[in-house]
Scaffold this motif. Structure first.
Motif, PDB file in Angstrom:
ATOM      1  N   VAL A   6       0.850  -1.181   0.000  1.00 31.50           N
ATOM      2  CA  VAL A   6       0.000   0.000   0.000  1.00 31.50           C
ATOM      3  C   VAL A   6       0.888   1.233   0.000  1.00 31.50           C
ATOM      4  CG1 VAL A   6      -1.498   1.402   1.464  1.00 31.50           C
ATOM      5  CG2 VAL A   6      -2.075  -0.949   1.052  1.00 31.50           C
ATOM      6  N   VAL A   7       0.540   2.205  -0.832  1.00 34.72           N
ATOM      7  CA  VAL A   7       1.235   3.486  -0.864  1.00 34.72           C
ATOM      8  C   VAL A   7       0.262   4.559  -0.383  1.00 34.72           C
ATOM      9  CG1 VAL A   7       2.397   5.206  -2.289  1.00 34.72           C
ATOM     10  CG2 VAL A   7       2.728   2.768  -2.753  1.00 34.72           C
ATOM     11  N   VAL A   8       0.669   5.293   0.630  1.00 34.24           N
ATOM     12  CA  VAL A   8      -0.191   6.329   1.190  1.00 34.24           C
ATOM     13  C   VAL A   8       0.532   7.675   1.132  1.00 34.24           C
ATOM     14  CG1 VAL A   8      -1.402   4.728   2.724  1.00 34.24           C
ATOM     15  CG2 VAL A   8       0.648   5.893   3.550  1.00 34.24           C
ATOM     16  N   GLY A   9      -0.253   8.726   1.195  1.00 35.75           N
ATOM     17  CA  GLY A   9       0.323  10.062   1.164  1.00 35.75           C
ATOM     18  C   GLY A   9      -0.745  11.095   0.913  1.00 35.75           C
ATOM     19  N   ALA A  10      -0.439  12.316   1.273  1.00 40.32           N
ATOM     20  CA  ALA A  10      -1.393  13.400   1.105  1.00 40.32           C
ATOM     21  C   ALA A  10      -1.682  13.654  -0.369  1.00 40.32           C
ATOM     22  CB  ALA A  10      -0.847  14.674   1.755  1.00 40.32           C
ATOM     23  N   SER A  11      -2.824  14.254  -0.642  1.00 38.21           N
ATOM     24  CA  SER A  11      -3.171  14.611  -2.013  1.00 38.21           C
ATOM     25  C   SER A  11      -2.103  15.519  -2.598  1.00 38.21           C
ATOM     26  CB  SER A  11      -4.520  15.323  -2.030  1.00 38.21           C
ATOM     27  OG  SER A  11      -4.876  15.704  -3.333  1.00 38.21           O
ATOM     28  N   GLY A  12      -1.704  15.229  -3.838  1.00 33.05           N
ATOM     29  CA  GLY A  12      -0.709  16.045  -4.511  1.00 33.05           C
ATOM     30  C   GLY A  12       0.725  15.632  -4.293  1.00 33.05           C
ATOM     31  N   CYS A  13       0.939  14.507  -3.599  1.00 33.51           N
ATOM     32  CA  CYS A  13       2.317  14.089  -3.338  1.00 33.51           C
ATOM     33  C   CYS A  13       2.903  13.225  -4.454  1.00 33.51           C
ATOM     34  CB  CYS A  13       2.432  13.383  -1.993  1.00 33.51           C
ATOM     35  SG  CYS A  13       1.720  11.724  -1.944  1.00 33.51           S
ATOM     36  N   GLY A  14       2.105  12.928  -5.492  1.00 36.40           N
ATOM     37  CA  GLY A  14       2.637  12.216  -6.651  1.00 36.40           C
ATOM     38  C   GLY A  14       2.264  10.762  -6.763  1.00 36.40           C
ATOM     39  N   LYS A  15       1.275  10.300  -5.995  1.00 36.67           N
ATOM     40  CA  LYS A  15       0.928   8.874  -5.999  1.00 36.67           C
ATOM     41  C   LYS A  15       0.427   8.413  -7.368  1.00 36.67           C
ATOM     42  CE  LYS A  15      -2.080   9.124  -2.672  1.00 36.67           C
ATOM     43  NZ  LYS A  15      -2.051  10.600  -2.521  1.00 36.67           N
ATOM     44  N   THR A  16      -0.537   9.135  -7.928  1.00 34.44           N
ATOM     45  CA  THR A  16      -1.092   8.736  -9.225  1.00 34.44           C
ATOM     46  C   THR A  16      -0.042   8.885 -10.329  1.00 34.44           C
ATOM     47  OG1 THR A  16      -3.365   9.277  -8.598  1.00 34.44           O
ATOM     48  CG2 THR A  16      -2.862   9.239 -10.948  1.00 34.44           C
ATOM     49  N   THR A  17       0.758   9.940 -10.264  1.00 36.61           N
ATOM     50  CA  THR A  17       1.828  10.118 -11.248  1.00 36.61           C
ATOM     51  C   THR A  17       2.784   8.938 -11.213  1.00 36.61           C
ATOM     52  OG1 THR A  17       1.697  12.529 -11.079  1.00 36.61           O
ATOM     53  CG2 THR A  17       3.732  11.608 -11.973  1.00 36.61           C
ATOM     54  N   MET A  18       3.134   8.482 -10.016  1.00 37.15           N
ATOM     55  CA  MET A  18       4.023   7.328  -9.897  1.00 37.15           C
ATOM     56  C   MET A  18       3.398   6.084 -10.526  1.00 37.15           C
ATOM     57  SD  MET A  18       5.828   5.613  -6.528  1.00 37.15           S
ATOM     58  CE  MET A  18       4.364   4.681  -5.992  1.00 37.15           C
ATOM     59  N   LEU A  19       2.117   5.850 -10.265  1.00 31.32           N
ATOM     60  CA  LEU A  19       1.446   4.691 -10.858  1.00 31.32           C
ATOM     61  C   LEU A  19       1.428   4.789 -12.379  1.00 31.32           C
ATOM     62  CD1 LEU A  19      -1.662   3.847  -8.621  1.00 31.32           C
ATOM     63  CD2 LEU A  19       0.636   2.896  -8.534  1.00 31.32           C
ATOM     64  N   HIS A  20       1.147   5.972 -12.903  1.00 31.02           N
ATOM     65  CA  HIS A  20       1.104   6.155 -14.358  1.00 31.02           C
ATOM     66  C   HIS A  20       2.473   5.916 -14.993  1.00 31.02           C
ATOM     67  CE1 HIS A  20      -2.846   8.691 -14.711  1.00 31.02           C
ATOM     68  NE2 HIS A  20      -3.037   7.484 -14.234  1.00 31.02           N
ATOM     69  N   ILE A  21       3.533   6.292 -14.307  1.00 31.95           N
ATOM     70  CA  ILE A  21       4.876   6.047 -14.837  1.00 31.95           C
ATOM     71  C   ILE A  21       5.197   4.558 -14.790  1.00 31.95           C
ATOM     72  CG2 ILE A  21       7.330   6.394 -14.352  1.00 31.95           C
ATOM     73  CD1 ILE A  21       6.645   9.278 -13.603  1.00 31.95           C
ATOM     74  N   ILE A  22       4.847   3.894 -13.704  1.00 32.87           N
ATOM     75  CA  ILE A  22       5.075   2.446 -13.615  1.00 32.87           C
ATOM     76  C   ILE A  22       4.312   1.727 -14.732  1.00 32.87           C
ATOM     77  CG2 ILE A  22       4.657   0.385 -12.214  1.00 32.87           C
ATOM     78  CD1 ILE A  22       5.095   2.167  -9.724  1.00 32.87           C
ATOM     79  N   ALA A  23       3.089   2.183 -14.991  1.00 33.21           N
ATOM     80  CA  ALA A  23       2.262   1.546 -16.025  1.00 33.21           C
ATOM     81  C   ALA A  23       2.709   1.893 -17.438  1.00 33.21           C
ATOM     82  CB  ALA A  23       0.807   1.947 -15.845  1.00 33.21           C
ATOM     83  N   GLY A  24       3.560   2.912 -17.586  1.00 34.97           N
ATOM     84  CA  GLY A  24       3.977   3.320 -18.918  1.00 34.97           C
ATOM     85  C   GLY A  24       3.014   4.276 -19.586  1.00 34.97           C
ATOM     86  N   ILE A  25       2.038   4.777 -18.828  1.00 35.74           N
ATOM     87  CA  ILE A  25       1.115   5.772 -19.369  1.00 35.74           C
ATOM     88  C   ILE A  25       1.843   7.103 -19.520  1.00 35.74           C
ATOM     89  CG2 ILE A  25      -1.028   7.038 -18.931  1.00 35.74           C
ATOM     90  CD1 ILE A  25      -1.978   4.537 -17.358  1.00 35.74           C
ATOM     91  N   LEU A  26       2.705   7.406 -18.553  1.00 31.84           N
ATOM     92  CA  LEU A  26       3.570   8.578 -18.599  1.00 31.84           C
ATOM     93  C   LEU A  26       5.024   8.136 -18.705  1.00 31.84           C
ATOM     94  CD1 LEU A  26       2.158  10.910 -15.784  1.00 31.84           C
ATOM     95  CD2 LEU A  26       1.885  11.208 -18.248  1.00 31.84           C
ATOM     96  N   ARG A  27       5.839   8.947 -19.335  1.00 29.38           N
ATOM     97  CA  ARG A  27       7.276   8.692 -19.385  1.00 29.38           C
ATOM     98  C   ARG A  27       7.960   9.601 -18.352  1.00 29.38           C
ATOM     99  NH1 ARG A  27      10.588   6.707 -23.631  1.00 29.38           N
ATOM    100  NH2 ARG A  27       8.883   6.961 -25.139  1.00 29.38           N
ATOM    101  N   PRO A  28       8.879   9.058 -17.564  1.00 30.34           N
ATOM    102  CA  PRO A  28       9.565   9.906 -16.591  1.00 30.34           C
ATOM    103  C   PRO A  28      10.480  10.910 -17.267  1.00 30.34           C
ATOM    104  CG  PRO A  28      10.610   7.764 -16.693  1.00 30.34           C
ATOM    105  CD  PRO A  28       9.369   7.672 -17.542  1.00 30.34           C
ATOM    106  N   THR A  29      10.794  11.975 -16.557  1.00 29.60           N
ATOM    107  CA  THR A  29      11.755  12.943 -17.072  1.00 29.60           C
ATOM    108  C   THR A  29      13.135  12.306 -17.173  1.00 29.60           C
ATOM    109  OG1 THR A  29      10.485  14.740 -16.068  1.00 29.60           O
ATOM    110  CG2 THR A  29      12.766  15.223 -16.687  1.00 29.60           C
ATOM    111  N   SER A  30      13.474  11.483 -16.200  1.00 24.65           N
ATOM    112  CA  SER A  30      14.727  10.727 -16.213  1.00 24.65           C
ATOM    113  C   SER A  30      14.608   9.557 -15.254  1.00 24.65           C
ATOM    114  CB  SER A  30      15.913  11.625 -15.823  1.00 24.65           C
ATOM    115  OG  SER A  30      15.759  12.109 -14.497  1.00 24.65           O
ATOM    116  N   GLY A  31      15.548   8.624 -15.353  1.00 22.96           N
ATOM    117  CA  GLY A  31      15.558   7.490 -14.442  1.00 22.96           C
ATOM    118  C   GLY A  31      15.059   6.204 -15.077  1.00 22.96           C
TER     119      GLY A  31
END
Length: 229
Positions: free
Chosen positions: A36-61
């Motif tokens: 489980v990943v928890v955190g306040a709204s706006g801390c990047g949880k959905t962005t992280m999931l989208h990058i893991i899924a390949g929906i978004l491409r990371p800036t680097s890494g």
């Protein structure tokens, strides 16, 4: 199974400045592990999931899944990789309105390029209590029923990793536990890794591993540091 290494994501602001969202030196999940990943709204949880899924491409890494560094793949290759190896439970369901619950689950297999396993599709819907709703379209289902269809669809292609973004946020209290049990039991039975994002303590506390994104995302840590004057 999954490892994020030196992962960064930022966006350009209208004034040309850079808005950092993620800066994760290292984070990993083992095969079959449930996190489980928890955190306040706006801390990047959905962005992280989208990058893991390949929906978004990371800036680097790097995003290493089963040895594949997915940001190096083309958009089409990432789509195919996701269809074959990753199941995604969206907070807003993303069901196709013109298709029945049964057809939506079958489409989860079609996108992966596999033959439709009609018995598995039916079995998954029965497992979430929708055996009597196979021919109903999303508009004929309650919000809770639509989310249960989306869970069944995410598991349709026998993925190696399931990402669940607030899967109980739009589900009434009476159906929340059924959604969580369905996800956890099926992932456990099939050796699927599960990463679930939630704001709900009653959901998070059912998992043995609870990660606070603020503890791995340096962007959040920098924002929390006091400004010296």
């Amino acid at each position: 199974m999954l490892e994020l290494k030196k992962l960064k994501k930022s966006y350009m602001e209208p004034d040309g400045g850079e808005l950092p969202i993620l800066d994760i030196p290292q984070w990993s999940v083992e095969a079959g592990e449930q996190v489980v990943v928890v955190g306040a709204s706006g801390c990047g949880k959905t962005t992280m999931l989208h990058i893991i899924a390949g929906i978004l491409r990371p800036t680097s890494g790097h995003v290493l899944i089963d040895g594949w560094d997915t940001p190096l793949l083309s958009e089409a290759e990432r789509d195919q990789f996701r269809a074959r190896r990753i199941g995604y439970v969206f907070q807003t369901f993303n069901l196709l309105p013109g298709f029945t619950a049964y057809e939506n689950v079958l489409l989860g297999m079609t996108f992966a390029g596999d033959r439709n396993d009609k018995q598995r599709a039916k079995s998954l819907l029965e497992r979430v209590g929708l055996g009597h709703r196979l021919t109903h379209k999303p508009g004929q289902l309650s919000v809770g029923e639509q989310q249960r269809v989306s869970v069944a669809r995410a598991l349709a292609n026998k993925p190696k990793l399931v990402l669940a973004d607030e899967p109980t946020a739009n589900v009434d209290v009476g159906n929340q536990q059924q959604v969580i049990d369905m996800l956890r039991q099926t992932c456990d039975e099939e050796g699927v890794a599960l990463i679930l994002v939630t704001h709900a303590p009653e959901v998070a506390n059912q998992f043995s591993r609870i990660d606070k994104l603020a503890e791995v995302n340096l962007v959040v840590q920098r924002k929390q540091q006091p400004v010296l004057t």
